[in-house]
Enzyme design. Sequence first.
Site, short mmCIF file in Angstrom:
data_model
loop_
_atom_site.label_atom_id
_atom_site.label_comp_id
_atom_site.label_asym_id
_atom_site.label_seq_id
_atom_site.Cartn_x
_atom_site.Cartn_y
_atom_site.Cartn_z
N GLU A 35 45.85 43.94 45.65
CA GLU A 35 45.93 42.53 46.08
C GLU A 35 46.15 42.45 47.58
OE1 GLU A 35 44.51 40.07 44.36
OE2 GLU A 35 45.88 40.53 42.73
N ASP A 173 36.17 38.53 45.19
CA ASP A 173 35.88 37.58 44.10
C ASP A 173 34.38 37.37 43.92
OD1 ASP A 173 38.59 37.45 44.29
OD2 ASP A 173 38.66 35.44 45.14
C1 GLA Z 1 41.81 35.56 47.05
C2 GLA Z 1 40.64 35.95 47.95
C3 GLA Z 1 40.29 37.43 47.78
C4 GLA Z 1 41.51 38.32 47.91
C5 GLA Z 1 42.67 37.80 47.06
C6 GLA Z 1 43.95 38.56 47.30
O1 GLA Z 1 41.42 35.64 45.72
O2 GLA Z 1 39.51 35.16 47.66
O3 GLA Z 1 39.29 37.78 48.71
O4 GLA Z 1 41.89 38.48 49.25
O5 GLA Z 1 42.93 36.42 47.30
O6 GLA Z 1 43.82 39.87 46.87
#
Ligand code: GLA
Length: 385
Positions: A35, A173
């Site tokens: 994360e 994501d």
């Molecule tokens: C959000 C962002 C991702 C990532 C997460 C944390 O989901 O869209 O790109 O940085 O937070 O891991």
Amino acid sequence: MIELAARVSNSFRKTWSTTPDVVSIAPGRVNLIGEHTDYTGGFVLPAAIDRHIVVAAKRTNGSKVTGYSVDFDNIANCPVGEYDPEHPVEWFHYVAGVLSELERTGHFVPGFCFSVGGDIPIGAGLSSSAALEMAVLTALEGLLGIRMDDREAALLCQRAENDFVGMNCGIMDQLISRMGQRDHALLIDCTSLSVEPVDANLPGYSWLVIDSGKRRGLVDSEYNQRRSECEQALAVARTLFPNREIRNLRDVSSDALPALRQVCDDKVYRRLRHVITENERVLKTVDALRRRDAETVGRLLYQSHESLRDDFEVSCKELDSTVETLSQTPGVSGARLTGAGFGGAVVALARTNTIPVIAKAIKETGAQVFSIKIDDGVRLLEVHR
Ligand code: GLA
């Protein structure tokens, strides 16, 4: 899944009095571990889930883009080529961002109408926005009869979110929504964008997603600030080790932490320590999953949560108390906040036969367990006219 696609397609027929040319379905995701490491070129281990956004679309002869949201029950539109980041309908920003990026990369955007709907809770940390972007892009690819390279498609959607929506997200994501594989998490190397499927099913265990109920607004959150703190940390590491090739924080390993501690201010040091140790935890988790070692995976999840809570400071009391409740419930191997934090969901690994007991304990806290299946990435469905 099919039910959601049917619901959106039926709504399309009613709203537009015609049949769609294409229907796309893009998944949300749960990040198992890794994360706040994607935007510093690190490792992440997300999985696509059986919660989706569906877009049904049809080309028109005009030069307008018009969409109906089944969930918000409203219509938004704009002329092709005139994409307004201040458009009054918020969900339409993600659509306009993708169209604007498509044009910037030299693609033709036709006039079209569409309906959109989903079953990914918004603001729960399960990436409804990336799924919306990917569903829109894939529907457009269908309308244009093209198929983009998967990484290019993910990068395009990321740019839509960075440059148009104003959320400086990493690539995780969008990439998992595009490339997810049923029953597998993907180990993504966010420097090279290479992906490796990792079997995420541990016999006798299940992955659970627990929605804490606390919603977060990512654009307004401290996410962009964490990114800039990581950039400060990178600058310090480069100054301290001028002879090492440090492309991003992923090139700094934990043996450099004692020296970094001497020169960083406390906050920047803790951000750095989270990112460095989290990258190591991702690789250890992959190793433990391959050895079918659920207890080690669980331990790494708890460690990740502590690091996000204490060093990266992106947790909140609702997420902490959900993890705390889980840690006291028999059958749970491990749990951590998933997604950006500041609210949203927790992911947990637990013995399958203890799920009813866990669900009861969680219900008493006001949070909600949903069982998930690990699903494929985005696809275009057959349209039967
Ligand atoms: C959000 C962002 C991702 C990532 C997460 C944390 O989901 O869209 O790109 O940085 O937070 O891991």
